[in-house]
Scaffold this active site. Structure first.
Site, PDB file in Angstrom:
ATOM      1  CE  LYS A 275       0.871   2.680   8.311  1.00  0.00           C
ATOM      2  NZ  LYS A 275      -0.134   4.082   8.901  1.00  0.00           N
TER       3      LYS A 275
ATOM      4  CG  PHE B  30       4.331  10.027   6.286  1.00  0.00           C
ATOM      5  CD1 PHE B  30       4.446  11.732   6.502  1.00  0.00           C
ATOM      6  CD2 PHE B  30       3.467  10.131   6.727  1.00  0.00           C
ATOM      7  CE1 PHE B  30       4.357  12.603   7.399  1.00  0.00           C
ATOM      8  CE2 PHE B  30       2.831  11.094   8.421  1.00  0.00           C
ATOM      9  CZ  PHE B  30       2.868  12.260   7.241  1.00  0.00           C
TER      10      PHE B  30
ATOM     11  CD  GLU C 283       7.741   3.116  -2.194  1.00  0.00           C
ATOM     12  OE1 GLU C 283       8.433   2.746  -0.671  1.00  0.00           O
ATOM     13  OE2 GLU C 283       7.141   3.247  -2.954  1.00  0.00           O
ATOM     14  CB  VAL C 284       2.466   0.417   3.867  1.00  0.00           C
ATOM     15  CG1 VAL C 284       1.960  -0.546   4.472  1.00  0.00           C
ATOM     16  CG2 VAL C 284       1.580   1.921   4.112  1.00  0.00           C
TER      17      VAL C 284
ATOM     18  CG  ASP D   2      -9.933   9.925   8.927  1.00  0.00           C
ATOM     19  OD1 ASP D   2     -11.495  10.076   8.059  1.00  0.00           O
ATOM     20  OD2 ASP D   2      -8.822  10.051   7.882  1.00  0.00           O
TER      21      ASP D   2
ATOM     22  N   GLY E 126       0.643  -1.239  -0.151  1.00  0.00           N
ATOM     23  CA  GLY E 126       0.106   0.184  -0.123  1.00  0.00           C
ATOM     24  C   GLY E 126       1.189   1.304   0.049  1.00  0.00           C
ATOM     25  CB  ALA E 127       0.827   4.285  -1.448  1.00  0.00           C
ATOM     26  N   GLY E 128       1.260   4.666   1.682  1.00  0.00           N
ATOM     27  CA  GLY E 128       1.013   5.929   3.176  1.00  0.00           C
ATOM     28  C   GLY E 128       1.527   7.394   2.764  1.00  0.00           C
TER      29      GLY E 128
HETATM   30  P1  AMP Z   1      -2.484   3.883   6.218  1.00  0.00           P
HETATM   31  O1  AMP Z   1      -1.404   4.976   5.219  1.00  0.00           O
HETATM   32  O2  AMP Z   1      -2.507   3.475   6.929  1.00  0.00           O
HETATM   33  O3  AMP Z   1      -3.831   4.389   5.279  1.00  0.00           O
HETATM   34  O4  AMP Z   1      -1.666   2.774   4.704  1.00  0.00           O
HETATM   35  C1  AMP Z   1      -2.095   2.391   3.227  1.00  0.00           C
HETATM   36  C2  AMP Z   1      -2.352   1.393   3.089  1.00  0.00           C
HETATM   37  O5  AMP Z   1      -1.417  -0.159   3.280  1.00  0.00           O
HETATM   38  C3  AMP Z   1      -3.553   0.488   3.977  1.00  0.00           C
HETATM   39  O6  AMP Z   1      -4.914   1.293   2.801  1.00  0.00           O
HETATM   40  C4  AMP Z   1      -3.980  -0.968   3.686  1.00  0.00           C
HETATM   41  O7  AMP Z   1      -4.168  -1.298   2.383  1.00  0.00           O
HETATM   42  C5  AMP Z   1      -1.692  -1.329   3.833  1.00  0.00           C
HETATM   43  N1  AMP Z   1      -2.077  -1.245   4.728  1.00  0.00           N
HETATM   44  C6  AMP Z   1      -1.439  -0.508   6.258  1.00  0.00           C
HETATM   45  N2  AMP Z   1      -1.338  -1.269   7.379  1.00  0.00           N
HETATM   46  C7  AMP Z   1      -1.488  -2.322   7.193  1.00  0.00           C
HETATM   47  C8  AMP Z   1      -1.140  -3.536   7.831  1.00  0.00           C
HETATM   48  N3  AMP Z   1      -1.286  -3.103   9.495  1.00  0.00           N
HETATM   49  N4  AMP Z   1      -1.271  -4.873   7.680  1.00  0.00           N
HETATM   50  C9  AMP Z   1      -2.565  -4.816   6.253  1.00  0.00           C
HETATM   51  N5  AMP Z   1      -1.912  -3.663   5.597  1.00  0.00           N
HETATM   52  C10 AMP Z   1      -1.775  -2.456   6.193  1.00  0.00           C
END
Ligand code: AMP
Length: 928
Positions: free
Chosen positions: A597, A576, A578-579, A690, A572-574
């Site tokens: 993260k 700040f 990549e995740v 949120d 995923g992409a946060g």
């Molecule tokens: P966030 O920045 O927290 O919104 O994370 C971005 C994306 O990464 C999320 O929408 C999830 O798809 C994935 N993600 C974040 N944390 C987790 C986690 N603990 N386990 C699995 N996927 C995650």
């Protein structure tokens, strides 16, 4: 539109106009007995005409950047001039030129800009006079004034009047706020924001604001003013409540008559105090009636049977107006003239206190003794007249490191359970720093462990009233632990009592007796303030309260060495960076799957702190339904936040990918988890702001966990965030109205968002309010409309959503209530069987309910096309459903039967039919 001061310029008298070439003539006419002037020109037979007529300087009000020019004029039909039709024209041109000063009679054609060609709607023939009226807009004026000019190019025209005006929104009072007259904006500022002030005796949490449209209309008032306590709204004013009525809060409500047994005060009352001898119980609303004490129970009778004594009685004649009457039994044993309390030995069935029935059976009585029983009636207000009193504290059991204490309380019965505050300390503690331990207990006994052998301790116990304040008298005693380690052989007996005494929390108060006046309370002291004893042990600490945010991270998160982390795959992409999914292997501990993260390169120090603030917050939480922080990497260049890995990712996506695959109880189970997580957060005084399905993560056992914590980044990384007029970024469709209007974010606004999450879950990830715009959503909510029940949604679940969406935030359920209710539903699966009906009175109109022009659909295929379901046209036709009337009769089963199987499609079609029914109002209930 509310047209304000209109600047009327009639052509009465020629000085207003300046002619060029002399071809425009002033002509005096008499019409209906009054005289007026017109400007005319009529050179239809001549080629290349260019005749100008200009107004005098028209001064402009600085804010009026957009003016309207209304012309009345007559144009002669070219055909009525023999032989002139080649050169004759039937239009003329309107020009304008801006200037900061009156230039007198100087006229330079080149300075004028064309506004419009003016063409008549109706032509005047030889014998019939037709007057035309045209209005043109002149936009973006910026200088002190302007001229208008009319260019004739060979027509036969008479200009009868020119009216120049601008529009204003008139001074007004809306929602108890007054707003000044405001000039409407122009193209570049379609909505002008105007601040107002609350009328006298009205208040508002936020500055009231409103917008003035280009058409001079007021729209979207924000920041409602409400009449102060003691005042009510009467025709745009706040008037004092009349004598004998009251209003407790600033609200839009009316004053209400003083309730039963209260004193009627003069006008403007904010409460009606109880009359003498009447009381409100701690849980009674301060606005409710007051009640008296119950009188004594009547007709007490004792009978014996099978070795037991049965006591029966009748309820008191006067219940004091309450229904929460309970009874308690006191027993005295008398030998001769000497009476004493019967003690613990005798048994009451069902109980000796808190009886709601008017009978009790008594056993374990000794033979040949006189017993005296007293039955007392109690109600919720009894406690107010008899504050609980602690008597006789004693040691039941003693060891070298523990003491088991027990105490009596009088009266022994209370409408609500009493809680006790037990404070103890070592007797000979150094007076500079005294350490108290404070326990809040629900039972009148406790076992205290981990004490120092052979040491004297001082114990003080006090009963707490139901609001948590100390009530009644307290008692202080000194007890000592024994010198030697002894076998604790009576622990079993006491273990029962102590085990049952649920310990709510433990608070350690450290009093700096000498130096405390200079000790600043840091955030880490928050738990230990004695005035906060009734808060849960842990309260969320805002990492911002730390001067150095790095200290906060270190305090709340474990530092991980990067070599213990293996990144495997981007998931995923946060905001700040990549995740990743990865593995955490800390030496000596089992390998675990984690989400990592990362902070992208090139970050600023501020971004790094914001990134890590999520860990500082998450690290304070420990709950099954809150995403768990494994640790952070802060001491190396690439900062990381490591959390437990949630196999199924974000909830909204997951549900959309599994549309229709879960039964209601599974969905409710997920909601129960989210609610439990939110209860934990709200108990810690953390407001999420949120909460949305996209911020819930799901693991492989379908457990749902709340995620997405942060501070300055709150909502910044949420694509749903929309900037509001108050400057913040808010995910409008998930947010409670008070949070949108004046940023009042509380656990109650989180409850509203939870209601939206409930809807998202029950609708398998459908977007709340579909494709309505944010503005339409706010408007609908403001008009008391709410989302309709999702398809197949249990009625009880939908009712809970509606409760979460109550306008008055104090009436919304708490997360604790929500968890209990969802638990109840899960325990009795039958409660989920009743499916919610569609209620057109409260439901927001569903999407695609009419053709694009708002008219009903003419054919089934047109309707299917509008909801992008054309692929089923044939299914409908084959089933003989060929008219919209037939469509309206269809039930879910029918839609399935004609071959629509995909849950998403089924839902889309069924919803659309609901919407059509709503619109036609032919049927209000659609059995899903
Ligand atoms: P966030 O920045 O927290 O919104 O994370 C971005 C994306 O990464 C999320 O929408 C999830 O798809 C994935 N993600 C974040 N944390 C987790 C986690 N603990 N386990 C699995 N996927 C995650």
């Amino acid at each position: 539109a509310n047209k304000g001061a209109n600047h009327r310029l009639c052509l009465c008298g020629s000085p207003l106009f300046l002619k060029r070439r002399g071809y425009w003539e002033v002509i005096q006419r008499t019409l209906n007995g009054s005289q007026f002037y017109t400007f005319s020109v009529c050179n239809v037979g001549e080629r290349e005409q260019d005749n100008w007529l200009r107004t005098t300087f028209i001064q402009r009000r600085p804010s009026a950047s957009r003016v309207f020019v209304e012309l009345q004029f007559i144009v002669r039909d070219c055909n009525s001039f023999d032989g002139a039709s080649l050169t004759c024209k039937e239009t003329f041109n309107l020009f304008t030129s801006e200037s900061d000063a009156d230039v007198g009679t100087t006229f330079r054609k080149g300075q004028f800009k064309k506004v419009a060609t003016i063409a008549p709607d109706e032509i005047t023939s030889k014998n019939e006079l037709r007057i035309n009226t045209e209005t043109k807009v002149v936009e973006n004026l910026s200088r002190k004034g302007f001229y208008l000019a009319f260019q004739d190019i060979g027509a036969c025209i008479a200009l009868l009047s020119v009216r120049v005006y601008y529009k204003t929104c008139p001074a007004t009072v809306k929602s108890l706020a007054s707003f000044p007259e405001t000039v409407a904006g122009g193209e570049n500022q379609a909505l002008r924001e105007v601040s107002g002030v609350c009328v006298e005796n009205a208040i508002s949490e936020e500055l009231p604001r409103i917008y003035c449209t280009v058409d001079g209309e007021w729209v979207v008032p924000v920041g409602q003013c409400q009449c102060k306590p003691g005042y009510e709204e009467v025709e745009d004013e706040c008037q004092e409540c009349k004598a004998g009525s009251f209003k407790a809060e600033a609200s839009g409500d009316k004053c209400t008559p003083c309730p039963a047994n209260t004193q009627e005060l003069d006008s403007g009352a904010v409460v009606c105090p109880c009359m003498d001898g009447f009381y409100r119980a701690p849980n009674d609303p301060p606005t409710g009636p007051c009640s008296g004490l119950p009188s004594a129970p009547r007709d007490l009778v004792a009978t014996t049977s099978a070795g037991k004594l049965l006591l029966t009685w009748s309820p008191p004649e006067d219940t004091g107006g309450r229904t929460d009457i309970t009874y308690s039994i006191e027993c005295q044993r008398c030998e001769g003239m000497v009476c004493q309390s019967c003690g613990e030995k005798i048994r009451y069935e069902p109980a000796g206190v808190g009886l709601t029935d008017t009978k009790v059976s008594v056993s374990e009585l000794d033979a040949h003794l006189n017993y005296t029983f007293t039955v007392e009636a109690h109600s919720g207000v009894t406690v107010l007249t008899n504050p609980p009193k602690i008597t006789a504290m004693r040691v039941m059991e003693r060891s070298s490191t523990s003491l088991s204490l027990f105490w009596d309380v009088k009266p022994r019965v209370h409408p609500r359970p009493i809680r006790y505050e037990l404070t103890y300390r070592k007797k000979d503690d150094n007076l500079d720093v005294t350490t108290y331990t404070v326990l809040i207990l629900e039972k009148n006994s406790v076992q205290i462990k981990d004490l120092v052998p052979g040491t004297a301790y001082l114990f003080r116990v006090q009963a707490l009233s139901s609001d948590g304040s100390p009530g009644g008298s307290s008692m202080e005693e000194q007890f000592e632990t024994s010198e030697h380690l002894t076998q604790n052989n009576t622990a079993v007996i006491f273990g029962v009592a102590a085990g049952g005494a649920a310990m709510l929390f433990i608070v350690i108060v450290v009093l700096f007796l000498k130096r405390n006046s200079h000790t600043r309370q840091g955030p880490e002291d928050t738990y230990f303030s004695s005035s906060e004893q009734l808060k849960p042990l842990k309260t969320y600490v805002d990492p911002h309260t730390y001067e150095d945010p790095n200290t906060a991270v270190l305090k709340f998160a474990t530092e991980i060495h990067p070599s213990h982390i293996t990144k495997q795959k981007v998931i995923g992409a946060g905001e700040f960076g990549e995740v990743y999914r990865g593995i955490l292997k800390v030496p000596g501990r089992k390998e675990v799957a984690v989400a990592i993260k990362t902070l992208k390169p090139g970050y600023t120090e501020k971004q790094r702190q914001d990134f890590l603030s999520e860990a500082s917050i998450m690290g304070q939480f420990s709950h099954q339904n809150i995403i768990r922080l494994e640790g952070v990497v802060t001491k190396f260049k690439h900062a990381m936040i490591v959390t437990e890995y949630m196999e199924n990712g974000a909830l909204d996506r997951y549900l959309r990918d599994h549309d229709g695959e879960f039964a209601s109880f599974q969905l409710v189970g997920m909601l129960r988890g989210i609610a439990a997580g939110m209860k934990y957060l709200s108990d810690m005084s953390y407001v999420h702001r949120d909460l949305a399905a996209r911020n819930i993560l799901v693991n492989n056992t379908l457990e749902c966990k709340v995620s997405d914590f942060g501070l300055s980044r709150v909502l910044e990384d949420d694509p749903e965030g929309t900037y509001t007029t108050s400057g913040g970024k808010i995910p409008i469709r998930w947010t409670a109205p008070e949070a949108i209007a004046y940023r009042k974010f509380t656990s109650a606004s989180d409850v509203w968002s939870f209601g939206i999450v409930m809807w998202e879950v029950m609708a398998f990830g459908e977007r709340p309010y579909w494709d309505m715009s944010n503005h339409e959503v706010m408007k609908a909510i403001n008009e008391a409309f709410r989302l309709p029940a999702p398809m197949d949604c249990p009625s009880a679940v939908y009712q809970l959503m509606l409760q979460c969406w109550l306008q008055d935030r104090s009436k919304r359920p708490r997360f604790g209530d929500i968890v209990s209710l969802l638990d109840k539903l899960l325990r009795s699966p039958d409660s989920l069987k009743t499916i919610a009906d569609f209620d057109p009175r409260i439901s927001i109109r569903l999407p695609s309910t009419s053709g694009s022009d708002g008219s009903p659909f003419r054919s089934v295929s047109e309707w299917l096309e509008s909801i992008k379901m054309s692929q089923y046209s044939e299914n409908f036709a084959c089933a003989g459903v060929v008219t919209m009337d037939q469509v309206l009769q269809m039930k879910n089963e029918d839609i399935k039967n004609i071959g629509v199987r995909l849950p998403g499609h089924l839902k889309r079609i069924a919803y659309s039919i609901l919407g059509l029914k709503d619109q036609t109002s032919t049927l209000s209930v659609f059995a899903v």
